[in-house]
Scaffold this active site. Structure first.
Site, PDB file in Angstrom:
ATOM      1  N   TRP A 223       0.805  -1.226   0.000  1.00 30.07           N
ATOM      2  CA  TRP A 223       0.000   0.000   0.000  1.00 30.07           C
ATOM      3  C   TRP A 223       0.837   1.274   0.000  1.00 30.07           C
ATOM      4  O   TRP A 223       0.394   2.286  -0.516  1.00 30.07           O
ATOM      5  CB  TRP A 223      -0.984   0.036   1.185  1.00 30.07           C
ATOM      6  CG  TRP A 223      -1.927   1.201   1.120  1.00 30.07           C
ATOM      7  CD1 TRP A 223      -3.100   1.266   0.413  1.00 30.07           C
ATOM      8  CD2 TRP A 223      -1.773   2.483   1.750  1.00 30.07           C
ATOM      9  NE1 TRP A 223      -3.673   2.504   0.563  1.00 30.07           N
ATOM     10  CE2 TRP A 223      -2.878   3.270   1.390  1.00 30.07           C
ATOM     11  CE3 TRP A 223      -0.804   3.028   2.586  1.00 30.07           C
ATOM     12  CZ2 TRP A 223      -3.047   4.575   1.832  1.00 30.07           C
ATOM     13  CZ3 TRP A 223      -0.969   4.336   3.032  1.00 30.07           C
ATOM     14  CH2 TRP A 223      -2.085   5.083   2.658  1.00 30.07           C
ATOM     15  N   ASP A 224       2.039   1.264   0.536  1.00 29.63           N
ATOM     16  CA  ASP A 224       2.809   2.516   0.650  1.00 29.63           C
ATOM     17  C   ASP A 224       4.236   2.319   0.145  1.00 29.63           C
ATOM     18  O   ASP A 224       5.185   2.814   0.753  1.00 29.63           O
ATOM     19  CB  ASP A 224       2.818   2.972   2.115  1.00 29.63           C
ATOM     20  CG  ASP A 224       3.284   4.415   2.278  1.00 29.63           C
ATOM     21  OD1 ASP A 224       3.135   5.199   1.316  1.00 29.63           O
ATOM     22  OD2 ASP A 224       3.792   4.762   3.359  1.00 29.63           O
ATOM     23  N   LEU A 225       4.398   1.643  -0.979  1.00 33.95           N
ATOM     24  CA  LEU A 225       5.747   1.331  -1.468  1.00 33.95           C
ATOM     25  C   LEU A 225       6.286   2.488  -2.308  1.00 33.95           C
ATOM     26  O   LEU A 225       6.155   2.515  -3.527  1.00 33.95           O
ATOM     27  CB  LEU A 225       5.763   0.040  -2.278  1.00 33.95           C
ATOM     28  CG  LEU A 225       7.173  -0.536  -2.463  1.00 33.95           C
ATOM     29  CD1 LEU A 225       7.746  -1.018  -1.144  1.00 33.95           C
ATOM     30  CD2 LEU A 225       7.177  -1.667  -3.474  1.00 33.95           C
ATOM     31  N   HIS A 226       6.905   3.445  -1.615  1.00 31.36           N
ATOM     32  CA  HIS A 226       7.594   4.537  -2.297  1.00 31.36           C
ATOM     33  C   HIS A 226       9.101   4.382  -2.095  1.00 31.36           C
ATOM     34  O   HIS A 226       9.572   3.411  -1.489  1.00 31.36           O
ATOM     35  CB  HIS A 226       7.079   5.892  -1.807  1.00 31.36           C
ATOM     36  CG  HIS A 226       7.181   6.091  -0.330  1.00 31.36           C
ATOM     37  ND1 HIS A 226       8.385   6.300   0.317  1.00 31.36           N
ATOM     38  CD2 HIS A 226       6.228   6.126   0.648  1.00 31.36           C
ATOM     39  CE1 HIS A 226       8.183   6.460   1.605  1.00 31.36           C
ATOM     40  NE2 HIS A 226       6.883   6.343   1.844  1.00 31.36           N
ATOM     41  N   ASN A 229      10.699   3.796   1.322  1.00 33.20           N
ATOM     42  CA  ASN A 229      10.305   2.576   2.024  1.00 33.20           C
ATOM     43  C   ASN A 229      10.978   1.345   1.423  1.00 33.20           C
ATOM     44  O   ASN A 229      10.522   0.212   1.627  1.00 33.20           O
ATOM     45  CB  ASN A 229       8.784   2.411   2.020  1.00 33.20           C
ATOM     46  CG  ASN A 229       8.131   3.153   3.172  1.00 33.20           C
ATOM     47  OD1 ASN A 229       8.793   3.522   4.132  1.00 33.20           O
ATOM     48  ND2 ASN A 229       6.830   3.372   3.087  1.00 33.20           N
TER      49      ASN A 229
END
Length: 330
Positions: A223-226, A229
């Site tokens: 969900w938050d793979l930037h 991260n």
């Protein structure tokens, strides 16, 4: 003494209210408790994100470097240890779990190289695993930050593909539930936007999401793979040359819902479609770009629901531009 960073305090107070204040007040005691119970000694300055305090530590029993992560347990964080263990069992490239306290949410994690995030490559630097970003289309004519950012996108796509190949374990929150809430809120959100063009833009996002809402998927999503991260692995953990994902807010769903952070983080309007194409190819969705596009527009809608709930009356400029460019993709 554990010094709580002012930025973490401000974020917790702003977003979590009374629960955030209670969490901040409890942090020094929690840190002291788990340093003692898990036999840890501190090994560097505290780090933090929007919702967690992370202390670099060493396990005294065997000298293994680790990271003690303390965070408020909520619907986004409660599934983190379950997801990390599922990815670990599959060898999918996520940070390893060394310990977990279900009551408080405290995690003891494998130590990564916090000084080498993938965002460093996107800035034109060299990252771990130098061969991991090969095959950048048009690389010979690209220079500086764009070339570095494209290499980082290719690395992120590879990490994302490994994570999304794993089926979600039972009990994980689902994209289906999130979509139901988004679509229920959508009419009111569209009406509250001040700009007519943005109202039309968000209405197009809603229509796209409705087309795919019936098949929300069953993959384990980060969900938050930037780019911040994903960190370089450490040689002393046997992960030299590897890029490792951390800090998921996991859910079960369609991999197309994973693309938005890599488009929005280190935003470049001219690169939106290139990144989208590279990521869909990495996920094996190049022949199903319509579905990937619809789920990415779903992230624009999700963010709009939150923003309007906080009193905003316009879309974030980056999010609006992502929607415009993807709606033009066929």
């Amino acid at each position: 003494m554990i010094d709580i960073p002012d930025e973490l305090i401000a974020t917790q107070y702003a977003y979590n209210g009374a629960a955030g204040r209670a969490f901040v007040a409890a942090l020094p005691g929690l840190a002291g408790r788990f340093l003692e119970e898990w036999g840890l000694r501190r090994d560097g300055a505290a780090m933090y994100g929007m919702c967690a305090l992370v202390l670099p530590v060493v396990r005294e029993a065997d000298g293994v470097p680790a990271a003690l992560k303390l965070q408020l347990v909520d619907e986004e964080t409660v599934g983190e240890p379950l997801a990390l263990r599922a990815w670990g069992a599959a060898g999918a490239g996520a940070v390893g779990v060394l310990g977990h306290d279900p009551e408080t949410g405290a995690l003891l994690l494998e130590r990564l190289d916090e000084g080498r995030p993938l965002s460093g490559m996107a800035g034109g630097g060299r990252g771990a695993g130098g061969g991991g970003a090969g095959g950048v289309p048009g690389g010979s004519r690209l220079v500086g930050e764009v070339a570095g950012a494209r290499r980082a996108v290719m690395v992120l796509g590879g990490v994302l593909a490994r994570l999304a190949a794993v089926p979600a374990p039972e009990g994980m929150r689902t994209l289906g539930d999130a979509v139901e809430r988004m679509l229920a809120a959508a009419p009111g959100v569209v009406e509250r936007l001040a700009d007519e063009e943005e109202r039309r833009l968000l209405a197009d996002c809603v229509a796209a999401v409705r087309e795919v809402a019936g098949e929300p998927g069953d993959r384990l999503l980060h969900w938050d793979l930037h780019y911040d991260n994903i960190l370089a692995g450490r040689a002393d953990a046997g992960r030299a040359g590897e890029w490792v994902a951390l800090d998921p807010k996991p859910l079960a769903g369609d991999p197309g819902f994973e693309l938005f952070p890599a488009l929005d983080n280190l935003f470049d309007a001219g690169e939106v479609v290139w990144r989208f194409d590279a990521l869909t190819e990495a996920l094996g969705m190049e022949r199903d770009r319509g579905r990937a596009r619809a789920w990415t527009l779903g992230r624009v809608l999700q963010n709009a629901v939150w923003a309007v709930g906080d009193g905003e009356r316009e879309l974030a400029p980056d999010h609006a531009e992502i929607a415009r460019r993807l709606l033009a993709v066929r």
